[in-house]
Scaffold this motif. Structure first.
Motif, PDB file in Angstrom:
ATOM      1  N   ARG A  85       0.835  -1.212   0.000  1.00 20.05           N
ATOM      2  CA  ARG A  85       0.000   0.000   0.000  1.00 20.05           C
ATOM      3  C   ARG A  85       0.864   1.255   0.000  1.00 20.05           C
ATOM      4  O   ARG A  85       0.599   2.201  -0.748  1.00 20.05           O
ATOM      5  CB  ARG A  85      -0.925   0.004   1.219  1.00 20.05           C
ATOM      6  N   VAL A  86       1.903   1.260   0.816  1.00 22.16           N
ATOM      7  CA  VAL A  86       2.745   2.459   0.908  1.00 22.16           C
ATOM      8  C   VAL A  86       3.437   2.742  -0.431  1.00 22.16           C
ATOM      9  O   VAL A  86       3.467   3.882  -0.905  1.00 22.16           O
ATOM     10  CB  VAL A  86       3.776   2.309   2.052  1.00 22.16           C
ATOM     11  N   VAL A  87       3.962   1.691  -1.046  1.00 26.23           N
ATOM     12  CA  VAL A  87       4.673   1.891  -2.310  1.00 26.23           C
ATOM     13  C   VAL A  87       3.709   2.384  -3.398  1.00 26.23           C
ATOM     14  O   VAL A  87       4.021   3.314  -4.151  1.00 26.23           O
ATOM     15  CB  VAL A  87       5.409   0.603  -2.739  1.00 26.23           C
ATOM     16  N   ARG A 115      -1.095   6.106  -6.980  1.00 23.15           N
ATOM     17  CA  ARG A 115      -2.361   5.441  -7.274  1.00 23.15           C
ATOM     18  C   ARG A 115      -2.462   4.154  -6.483  1.00 23.15           C
ATOM     19  O   ARG A 115      -1.456   3.511  -6.231  1.00 23.15           O
ATOM     20  CB  ARG A 115      -2.422   5.028  -8.759  1.00 23.15           C
ATOM     21  N   PRO A 116      -3.679   3.746  -6.119  1.00 22.02           N
ATOM     22  CA  PRO A 116      -3.787   2.478  -5.390  1.00 22.02           C
ATOM     23  C   PRO A 116      -3.668   1.251  -6.302  1.00 22.02           C
ATOM     24  O   PRO A 116      -3.886   0.138  -5.856  1.00 22.02           O
ATOM     25  CB  PRO A 116      -5.177   2.561  -4.752  1.00 22.02           C
ATOM     26  N   TRP A 117      -3.334   1.464  -7.568  1.00 22.11           N
ATOM     27  CA  TRP A 117      -3.140   0.349  -8.511  1.00 22.11           C
ATOM     28  C   TRP A 117      -1.779   0.474  -9.162  1.00 22.11           C
ATOM     29  O   TRP A 117      -1.300   1.592  -9.366  1.00 22.11           O
ATOM     30  CB  TRP A 117      -4.183   0.398  -9.639  1.00 22.11           C
ATOM     31  N   LEU A 122      -6.529   8.484  10.972  1.00 20.99           N
ATOM     32  CA  LEU A 122      -6.543   7.822   9.666  1.00 20.99           C
ATOM     33  C   LEU A 122      -5.379   6.850   9.527  1.00 20.99           C
ATOM     34  O   LEU A 122      -4.245   7.197   9.825  1.00 20.99           O
ATOM     35  CB  LEU A 122      -6.372   8.867   8.577  1.00 20.99           C
ATOM     36  N   THR A 123      -5.680   5.666   9.020  1.00 22.80           N
ATOM     37  CA  THR A 123      -4.595   4.733   8.746  1.00 22.80           C
ATOM     38  C   THR A 123      -4.344   4.672   7.243  1.00 22.80           C
ATOM     39  O   THR A 123      -5.212   5.010   6.440  1.00 22.80           O
ATOM     40  CB  THR A 123      -4.947   3.314   9.232  1.00 22.80           C
ATOM     41  N   VAL A 124      -3.144   4.198   6.884  1.00 17.28           N
ATOM     42  CA  VAL A 124      -2.802   4.007   5.475  1.00 17.28           C
ATOM     43  C   VAL A 124      -3.817   3.065   4.841  1.00 17.28           C
ATOM     44  O   VAL A 124      -4.315   3.305   3.738  1.00 17.28           O
ATOM     45  CB  VAL A 124      -1.371   3.421   5.351  1.00 17.28           C
ATOM     46  N   GLU A 125      -4.144   2.021   5.582  1.00 17.05           N
ATOM     47  CA  GLU A 125      -5.058   1.015   5.059  1.00 17.05           C
ATOM     48  C   GLU A 125      -6.410   1.621   4.689  1.00 17.05           C
ATOM     49  O   GLU A 125      -6.966   1.356   3.640  1.00 17.05           O
ATOM     50  CB  GLU A 125      -5.234  -0.088   6.103  1.00 17.05           C
ATOM     51  N   LYS A 126      -6.905   2.480   5.591  1.00 24.44           N
ATOM     52  CA  LYS A 126      -8.227   3.060   5.349  1.00 24.44           C
ATOM     53  C   LYS A 126      -8.211   3.955   4.102  1.00 24.44           C
ATOM     54  O   LYS A 126      -9.096   3.864   3.244  1.00 24.44           O
ATOM     55  CB  LYS A 126      -8.680   3.853   6.567  1.00 24.44           C
ATOM     56  N   VAL A 127      -7.204   4.817   4.010  1.00 23.61           N
ATOM     57  CA  VAL A 127      -7.125   5.719   2.855  1.00 23.61           C
ATOM     58  C   VAL A 127      -7.005   4.913   1.568  1.00 23.61           C
ATOM     59  O   VAL A 127      -7.707   5.150   0.577  1.00 23.61           O
ATOM     60  CB  VAL A 127      -5.922   6.684   2.997  1.00 23.61           C
ATOM     61  N   ASN A 151      -7.832   1.777   0.922  1.00 26.37           N
ATOM     62  CA  ASN A 151      -9.036   1.033   0.542  1.00 26.37           C
ATOM     63  C   ASN A 151     -10.145   1.937   0.037  1.00 26.37           C
ATOM     64  O   ASN A 151     -10.815   1.637  -0.939  1.00 26.37           O
ATOM     65  CB  ASN A 151      -9.543   0.199   1.716  1.00 26.37           C
ATOM     66  N   LYS A 152     -10.313   3.071   0.722  1.00 31.76           N
ATOM     67  CA  LYS A 152     -11.380   3.986   0.314  1.00 31.76           C
ATOM     68  C   LYS A 152     -11.173   4.481  -1.115  1.00 31.76           C
ATOM     69  O   LYS A 152     -12.107   4.520  -1.909  1.00 31.76           O
ATOM     70  CB  LYS A 152     -11.413   5.200   1.251  1.00 31.76           C
TER      71      LYS A 152
END
Ligand code: AMP
Length: 571
Positions: free
Chosen positions: A40-42, A48-50, A111-116, A118-119
């Motif tokens: 997720r961080v990278v 982009r989340p993809w 806010l967590t990295v995961e939440k941002v 995924n959203k």
């Protein structure tokens, strides 16, 4: 991991232009990132989340995002717009408005990295009636729990415009230094996966061993192997130890086909997903590829319906525009010619030698005539047979040949001398011989190269165009030397404009037919015609041509323009 950590690193990255500082910021961030957060961080670092090859967008426009900012900050939309006009960056607008936030939030968790992640990743999945409002709500909820700095980067990420200057090359170097390995090893793993998030996770979890274990997998495009250019057949045979596989070189679009059960995906050379661009080839591919899972490599070519011959490259690309796709699929059918295999079910084939991969390819493909084929190939060692195959390939409308080293593996993302392309030359030129140089080594004692000239129509003078030392057999070299010795001069002939010093000069009398690959405007060597040839090659003496009838400087200029036009079309 808290998103605030990421937002702070982003801010630092934005604030500095120094390569070293940027690098150490990323290295520090990567070192602090737990392995399970690494992907997720990278991805978020890259904006982009993809991964880049996934052609998805959040589908949220600037206007909608402004509304989300207004809702989260409690300011009216007009205020958001006013500020936007001033600063021109909605991320910055969000940061400023949230700093002086009017709306008091009742409770807000960090806010967590995961939440941002995924959203934002889920945004494209919000579809149907009222989806615009639901997207705005979703982002506004995220912004409500953001601090001002976080809001800035959430907004920019949703817009797909992160602006922190982290290119993939930089990431490669940072991953290498963060996890104590070499950029080359990181890059190699990237060539197989095309996804730095996977690479970083592997090395963070199990070091270099993790990188070594990374392989190709269906759905992840592999960086395609590329070819070097061969000067001539001799060079190919020399480099490939007297024998190679020769394949037709088709002029189309490189595509990598991934099959996963019934699902087929196509990736281009730049790893863009082109599946939707060629709907008519999907079903034939499904039928042709026998394994359940496979990755194969090939060239997509357009076929002229009238004569069944391949059409020029630009015709294939015409299908890029979406509204034209269906119409084009009707009018310009495409065919795929496969030439390599990278994966069969769970077995990676990259390290297998060419011969094995080719045999496997033939085994797993059930050709669908005119739609999915295995490229025509011959294993050859005799120059005249290779020349014949080459002439045949060009005659039926292809670009030439690709010579492949029989023992070489598939070198993802590399351009090496184990794949050599042999391309046709343009029209031949008839040029007169005006000087020569003695050869060296095997060619000692004979003229090893000749200086050739074209005729300037206005002045009637001969101006040099190229030096040519290739295309001669040993017998040619001997006989030509004997012949030219009889007419050699110590100084350039008075009708010749020449600036190159030769061992001997000649009266412009004997005409060579020369083929070449490209006309150059400012060649390395100084030629009085102000032009030059790339890869000139001797074909024969034109007994039937008098020096007054040879190619003129003007004609070469015209050929040059044609060549540039053709290139322009291809670009
Ligand atoms: P070039 O684009 O001139 O560097 O030539 C390499 C390209 O030729 C590859 O990327 C393919 O798109 C294309 N090509 C056509 N036929 C073949 C073949 N038989 N094997 C490999 N590449 C091919």
């Amino acid at each position: 991991m808290l998103y605030a950590t990421l937002a702070e690193a982003f801010e630092k990255l934005e604030q500095t232009a120094s390569y070293l500082e940027k690098n150490s910021t990323i290295v520090e961030l990567l070192k602090r990132t737990p392995a399970e957060e690494m992907e997720r961080v990278v991805l978020l670092l890259l904006g982009r989340p993809w991964p880049a090859y996934v052609s998805k967008e959040t589908g949220v426009g600037l206007q909608q995002l402004k509304k989300a900012v207004a809702m989260a900050s409690g300011y009216p939309l007009t205020e958001v717009e006013k500020l936007m006009n001033e600063v021109g960056d909605l991320g910055e607008v969000a940061r400023r408005l949230l700093t002086k936030k009017r709306q008091v939030t009742l409770f807000s968790e960090k806010l967590t990295v995961e939440k941002v992640f995924n959203k934002i990743k889920q945004l494209p999945d919000i579809t149907g009636a009222g989806s615009v409002d639901r997207k705005i709500d979703s982002i506004s909820e995220l912004l409500t729990s953001s601090n001002p700095l976080e809001a800035k980067f959430v907004v920019r990420t949703v817009l797909g415009d992160l602006r922190i200057g982290v290119a993939e090359g930089r990431l490669r170097d940072a991953i290498a230094s963060a996890f104590d390995t070499s950029p080359e090893k990181v890059e190699h793993a990237y060539m197989l996966t095309t996804d730095y998030s996977i690479v970083a996770k592997a090395v963070a979890t199990s070091g270099e061993e993790g990188l070594r274990k990374l392989g190709v997998s269906v759905g992840h495009p592999v960086n395609p192997m590329l070819a070097q250019r061969a000067k001539d057949i001799d060079e190919i045979l020399e480099r490939m130890k007297e024998k190679a596989a020769f394949e037709i070189k088709l002029d189309g679009i490189r595509v990598q086909v991934h099959k996963d059960g019934d699902e087929i995906s196509l990736f281009t050379r730049r790893m863009e997903n082109y599946t939707s661009m060629f709907p008519d080839i999907i079903d034939p591919l499904r039928k042709a590829l026998k394994p359940k899972r496979a990755i194969v490599d090939g060239e997509l070519v357009a076929i002229d319906k009238r004569d069944g011959k391949p059409m020029p490259f630009q015709e294939v690309l015409k299908r890029r525009r979406k509204y034209e796709i269906e119409e084009a699929a009707e009018q310009i059918p495409v065919e795929i010619q496969l030439f390599d295999v990278l994966l069969v079910d769970d077995k990676a084939m990259l390290d297998e030698p060419y011969t094995k991969r080719r045999a496997e390819l033939e085994k797993i493909v059930q050709e669908v005539r005119g739609r999915v084929m295995v490229v025509e190939q011959r294993v050859l060692s005799k120059p005249d047979e290779i020349q014949k195959f080459f002439d045949y390939a060009v005659k039926i409308g292809h670009e030439g040949l690709l010579a492949k080293d029989l023992g070489a593996g598939y070198r993802a993302g590399r351009r090496e001398f184990v794949w050599l392309k042999l391309k046709p030359v343009l029209e031949t030129l008839d040029l007169v011989v005006v000087g020569a140089h003695y050869g060296k080594g095997k060619r000692a004692g004979v003229f090893g190269s000749y200086i050739l000239a074209a005729r300037d129509e206005e002045s009637g003078r001969f101006q040099t165009v190229t030096r040519c030392g290739s295309g001669f057999t040993d017998k040619d070299l001997k006989e030509l030397t004997k012949m030219f010795k009889k007419i050699q001069l110590k100084k350039p002939h008075e009708d010749v404009d020449i600036e190159i010093e030769c061992d001997w000069y000649f009266e412009p009398r004997i005409v060579f037919e020369i083929e070449y690959e490209e006309i150059q405007l400012s060649p390395e060597e100084r030629h009085t015609s102000k032009m030059g040839l790339r890869f000139p090659r001797y074909l024969r003496i034109r007994e039937d041509r008098r020096p007054q009838e040879i190619t003129t400087v003007n004609e070469i200029e015209e050929l040059f323009e044609m060549q540039e036009r053709r290139k322009g079309k291809r670009a």
